[in-house]
Scaffold this active site. Structure first.
Site, PDB file in Angstrom:
ATOM      1  N   ASP A 129      -4.609 -11.884   3.094  1.00 26.25           N
ATOM      2  CA  ASP A 129      -3.231 -11.287   3.400  1.00 26.25           C
ATOM      3  C   ASP A 129      -3.121 -11.313   4.783  1.00 26.25           C
ATOM      4  O   ASP A 129      -3.687 -11.078   5.666  1.00 26.25           O
ATOM      5  CB  ASP A 129      -3.431  -9.707   2.900  1.00 26.25           C
ATOM      6  CG  ASP A 129      -2.161  -8.827   3.325  1.00 26.25           C
ATOM      7  OD1 ASP A 129      -1.226  -9.326   3.657  1.00 26.25           O
ATOM      8  OD2 ASP A 129      -2.140  -7.851   3.256  1.00 26.25           O
TER       9      ASP A 129
ATOM     10  N   HIS B 135      -2.453  -9.547  -0.552  1.00 25.97           N
ATOM     11  CA  HIS B 135      -1.473  -8.601  -0.342  1.00 25.97           C
ATOM     12  C   HIS B 135      -0.768  -8.300  -1.667  1.00 25.97           C
ATOM     13  O   HIS B 135      -0.444  -9.181  -2.495  1.00 25.97           O
ATOM     14  CB  HIS B 135      -0.407  -9.112   0.484  1.00 25.97           C
ATOM     15  CG  HIS B 135       0.636  -7.903   0.809  1.00 25.97           C
ATOM     16  ND1 HIS B 135       0.305  -7.170   2.000  1.00 25.97           N
ATOM     17  CD2 HIS B 135       1.653  -7.536   0.498  1.00 25.97           C
ATOM     18  CE1 HIS B 135       1.479  -6.177   2.222  1.00 25.97           C
ATOM     19  NE2 HIS B 135       2.176  -6.385   1.282  1.00 25.97           N
TER      20      HIS B 135
ATOM     21  N   SER C  91       1.827  -1.048   2.037  1.00 27.41           N
ATOM     22  CA  SER C  91       2.399  -1.998   2.751  1.00 27.41           C
ATOM     23  C   SER C  91       3.345  -1.256   3.476  1.00 27.41           C
ATOM     24  O   SER C  91       3.073  -0.634   4.389  1.00 27.41           O
ATOM     25  CB  SER C  91       3.083  -3.118   1.800  1.00 27.41           C
ATOM     26  OG  SER C  91       3.799  -4.146   2.377  1.00 27.41           O
TER      27      SER C  91
END
Length: 298
Positions: A251, A281, A157
Site C-alpha cells: 500500500d 490498500h 483510508s
C-alpha cells in the site's frame, strides 16, 4: 509477497471498474462506486439491525448517519465510523460489509457517517459534519442505547484520516473518545516515503493522481499544514485515545500509517500496529476471497 488469495478479488474489482466511462467526473465515480459495492456485497449478518437512520444538523449542513446495531439490544459500546473513498466517494452503503461485521462480531453499535464529499464540499466540511455526529452520539447516548464511556472512533483510508483528525478536535472536549481504529490511514501527504515508490502502481490504489485527489479535498494550499488535514503534523499527539493502526505491506499509504503509529507511541499513546505484509490498500473489501483480510478485520 502479495497474498495469492487476493488475485481473484483484484480481477473482479478491475472488471467492475473497467465499465466506468472515460473522462468520468468525481460524481460519475461516486455513482459507479455505489454500483460496484452493490455488485460485490456480502450477505448481511442476521444479528445486526441496519434499518435506523438519523439526520444531524451541523455548521456544514445536515449529515445522514446509518446505524448498525447488534440485535442483543441493551446498552452497547459504539464505534463512530467514517468510510474510505479518497474524500470524494463512498457512503455507509458502500462500506456496509465492514461496519455490519464489526457490529456483529463485537456485539456493538456502529454509527456510519455519510459525510460531505469533495470536490463539491472540500475541507473542512467533512470534519465539521463528523464532529457534529460525535457530539450528537454522546448527547443522545441514552436514547440510542449507547454506553457513553465506550464510544470509539474509526475509519478506513480517507475515513481514517478524518477519524484521526477528530481525535485532535475532541482531545480536550467533554466527549471522551475511548479509542481510535485507523485502517490503512492517510495521515499526511508526504509522498517521498519508500512505500510510495515500492507500490506506485497499486494494487488497487495508484500513486499517480493522488496529488490531484488531495488537492480536491483541500484546495486551499494554506490549509494543507493544518493537522485536521494531515494529523501527523500535529505539534503534539499526547493525550489522544489508544489506537489500533492497521497498514498493508503493498500500500502506498503504509509508511504514513506507520509514521503516525510511531508519533502516537512517542507521545505516550498506547498503540497496536497491525502491518499485514501480504495485503493491499482496501483489503477489507476482499473478505469474501482472502482469509488474511477477514482475520485482519477480526
Amino acid at each position: 509477497m502479495l497474498d495469492p488469495e487476493l488475485e481473484p478479488f483484484l480481477a473482479r474489482w478491475d472488471a467492475e471498474w473497467a465499465t466506468l466511462k472515460t473522462g468520468a467526473t468525481p460524481a460519475d465515480r461516486r455513482a459507479h462506486f455505489e454500483i460496484v459495492a452493490r455488485n460485490m456485497a456480502l450477505s448481511a449478518p442476521d444479528d445486526v439491525d441496519a434499518s435506523a437512520e438519523h439526520t444531524i444538523d451541523s455548521n456544514a449542513g445536515p449529515v445522514r448517519v446509518r446505524v448498525f446495531r447488534h440485535r442483543d439490544g441493551g446498552v452497547q459500546p459504539a464505534l463512530i465510523y467514517m468510510h474510505g473513498g479518497a474524500w470524494m466517494q463512498g457512503s455507509p452503503e458502500t462500506h456496509a460489509d465492514i461496519t455490519s461485521r464489526i457490529a456483529s462480531w463485537n456485539r456493538q453499535t456502529v454509527i456510519s457517517i455519510d459525510y460531505a464529499l469533495a470536490p463539491e464540499e472540500p475541507f473542512p466540511a467533512a470534519v465539521t459534519q463528523c464532529s457534529a455526529v460525535v457530539e450528537w452520539a454522546f448527547a443522545e447516548a441514552g436514547a440510542l442505547g449507547l454506553d457513553p464511556r465506550r464510544i470509539a472512533i474509526g475509519g478506513d483510508s480517507a475515513g481514517a484520516n478524518l477519524a484521526a483528525a477528530l481525535t485532535l478536535v475532541f482531545r480536550d472536549a467533554p466527549e471522551k473518545l475511548l479509542a481510535q481504529v485507523l485502517v490503512y490511514p492517510a495521515c499526511d501527504f508526504d509522498m517521498s516515503r519508500p512505500s510510495y515508490a515500492e507500490n506506485a502502481n497499486g494494487p488497487l490504489l495508484k500513486v499517480a493522481g493522488m496529488d490531484h485527489v488531495n488537492a480536491m479535498y483541500c484546495p486551499n494550499a494554506a490549509d494543507r499544514d493544518n493537522p485536521l488535514v494531515q494529523p501527523l503534523l500535529a505539534a503534539s499527539h499526547a493525550g489522544l485515545p489508544p489506537a489500533f493502526v492497521a497498514v498493508a505491506g503493498h500500500d502506498p499509504l503504509r509508511d504514513s500509517g506507520i509514521a503516525y503509529a510511531e508519533a502516537l507511541q512517542k507521545s505516550g499513546v498506547p498503540v497496536l500496529l497491525d502491518q499485514s505484509p501480504g495485503l493491499i490498500h482496501g483489503y477489507l473489501r476482499a473478505m469474501e476471497y482472502c482469509a488474511a483480510s477477514r482475520a485482519a478485520l477480526h
